[in-house]
Design a protein around this motif. Sequence first.
Motif, PDB file in Angstrom:
ATOM      1  N   CYS A  36       5.476   4.665  -3.898  1.00  0.00           N
ATOM      2  CA  CYS A  36       5.694   3.456  -4.702  1.00  0.00           C
ATOM      3  C   CYS A  36       4.398   2.672  -4.849  1.00  0.00           C
ATOM      4  CB  CYS A  36       6.743   2.567  -4.037  1.00  0.00           C
ATOM      5  SG  CYS A  36       8.426   2.908  -4.552  1.00  0.00           S
ATOM      6  N   SER A  37       3.653   2.586  -3.768  1.00  0.00           N
ATOM      7  CA  SER A  37       2.401   1.844  -3.795  1.00  0.00           C
ATOM      8  C   SER A  37       1.426   2.458  -4.794  1.00  0.00           C
ATOM      9  CB  SER A  37       1.778   1.820  -2.400  1.00  0.00           C
ATOM     10  OG  SER A  37       0.584   1.085  -2.391  1.00  0.00           O
ATOM     11  N   ILE A  38       1.371   3.783  -4.835  1.00  0.00           N
ATOM     12  CA  ILE A  38       0.498   4.465  -5.807  1.00  0.00           C
ATOM     13  C   ILE A  38       0.995   4.214  -7.220  1.00  0.00           C
ATOM     14  CG2 ILE A  38      -0.390   6.704  -6.563  1.00  0.00           C
ATOM     15  CD1 ILE A  38       0.010   7.652  -3.633  1.00  0.00           C
ATOM     16  N   VAL A 202       0.646   0.214   6.344  1.00  0.00           N
ATOM     17  CA  VAL A 202       1.269  -1.090   6.112  1.00  0.00           C
ATOM     18  C   VAL A 202       1.500  -1.309   4.617  1.00  0.00           C
ATOM     19  CG1 VAL A 202       1.053  -3.586   6.414  1.00  0.00           C
ATOM     20  CG2 VAL A 202       0.151  -2.035   8.162  1.00  0.00           C
ATOM     21  N   PHE A 203       2.737  -1.689   4.279  1.00  0.00           N
ATOM     22  CA  PHE A 203       3.099  -1.948   2.885  1.00  0.00           C
ATOM     23  C   PHE A 203       3.779  -3.304   2.797  1.00  0.00           C
ATOM     24  CE2 PHE A 203       2.954   2.550   3.622  1.00  0.00           C
ATOM     25  CZ  PHE A 203       2.300   3.059   2.508  1.00  0.00           C
ATOM     26  N   ILE A 204       3.324  -4.105   1.846  1.00  0.00           N
ATOM     27  CA  ILE A 204       3.936  -5.416   1.604  1.00  0.00           C
ATOM     28  C   ILE A 204       4.573  -5.394   0.224  1.00  0.00           C
ATOM     29  CG2 ILE A 204       3.548  -7.896   1.417  1.00  0.00           C
ATOM     30  CD1 ILE A 204       1.138  -7.610   3.223  1.00  0.00           C
ATOM     31  N   ASN A 205       5.868  -5.584   0.188  1.00  0.00           N
ATOM     32  CA  ASN A 205       6.621  -5.546  -1.068  1.00  0.00           C
ATOM     33  C   ASN A 205       6.351  -4.266  -1.858  1.00  0.00           C
ATOM     34  OD1 ASN A 205       7.601  -8.160  -0.486  1.00  0.00           O
ATOM     35  ND2 ASN A 205       5.810  -9.090  -1.448  1.00  0.00           N
ATOM     36  N   ASP A 220       8.415 -12.147   1.755  1.00  0.00           N
ATOM     37  CA  ASP A 220       7.695 -10.868   1.768  1.00  0.00           C
ATOM     38  C   ASP A 220       8.396  -9.866   2.674  1.00  0.00           C
ATOM     39  OD1 ASP A 220       5.725 -11.601   0.011  1.00  0.00           O
ATOM     40  OD2 ASP A 220       4.224 -12.064   1.540  1.00  0.00           O
ATOM     41  N   THR A 221       8.478  -8.632   2.197  1.00  0.00           N
ATOM     42  CA  THR A 221       9.021  -7.535   2.996  1.00  0.00           C
ATOM     43  C   THR A 221       7.870  -6.655   3.459  1.00  0.00           C
ATOM     44  OG1 THR A 221      11.113  -7.500   1.780  1.00  0.00           O
ATOM     45  CG2 THR A 221      10.546  -5.517   3.006  1.00  0.00           C
TER      46      THR A 221
END
Length: 252
Positions: A36-38, A202-205, A220-221
């Motif tokens: 998802c981050s990518i 580590v991933f934020i949202n 924030d998640t």
Amino acid sequence: MREEDLQFKKFVEDLANRAYKNGTYTYTKFLDPAKCSIAHNVTDNMPAGEYEYFGGCDESERVILRFGNILNAGYEEQFPISTLMISPLNNKFADVISHRDVLGAVLNLGLSRDVIGDIYVGDDAIYLFCHENVEEFIRENLTRIKHTTVNTEVTGEKPCSVGPVFKEKVIIVPSLRTDLIISKVFHISRSESELLFSREKVFINGRLCSKSGVPLRAGDTVSVRGCGKFIFDNEISVTKKGNTSIRVRQYV
């Protein structure tokens, strides 16, 4: 960015281009937070409405990314997601079944992880999101989890009452830096917390965070691979020593 990540980014860009040029909808499979981050590297530069992330319900962590919309395609189309309800045939003799038990049983059928979305374990039933292409296969072949014989059927949607389980914590931190809060939530040292950022855990949202000093904001998640996940709710008060008391909800 690693070569495999660059290849996935190119794949996402190709999906977006194909949806636009052909006037259709295109989809990924279920994406974990890392993918998802990518994908956000592509969609963050696109106008709202040209893409959508969805995993079966609002709180889904594993989601499918869709490109296309009714204006460009000329028609509406639902996400290719099915909701399965899994329940013991006999509650009296049923094992206590965990998320890991369900996932293991499904993957043992020979399916890949990217066709399976989130799994929610309720008191009387389990709800699983899957790609519609494997819905029938799972229904016909998922008959046992641990020593428990189960029935698997398609249901309309997951009940609102069945969702993530949280443990609320109140912690005191010198500041709202992400690394400090992670250290407190997961009971690890500051140095161990900082290593998580350099190791891309580590991933934020849903977005990869590489800077340990980034301050968190209410709502924030934070997902930390290998440790867990929590939501930063709000600041409560400032102590006499200038530290901050905050409330978080940790997924259990």
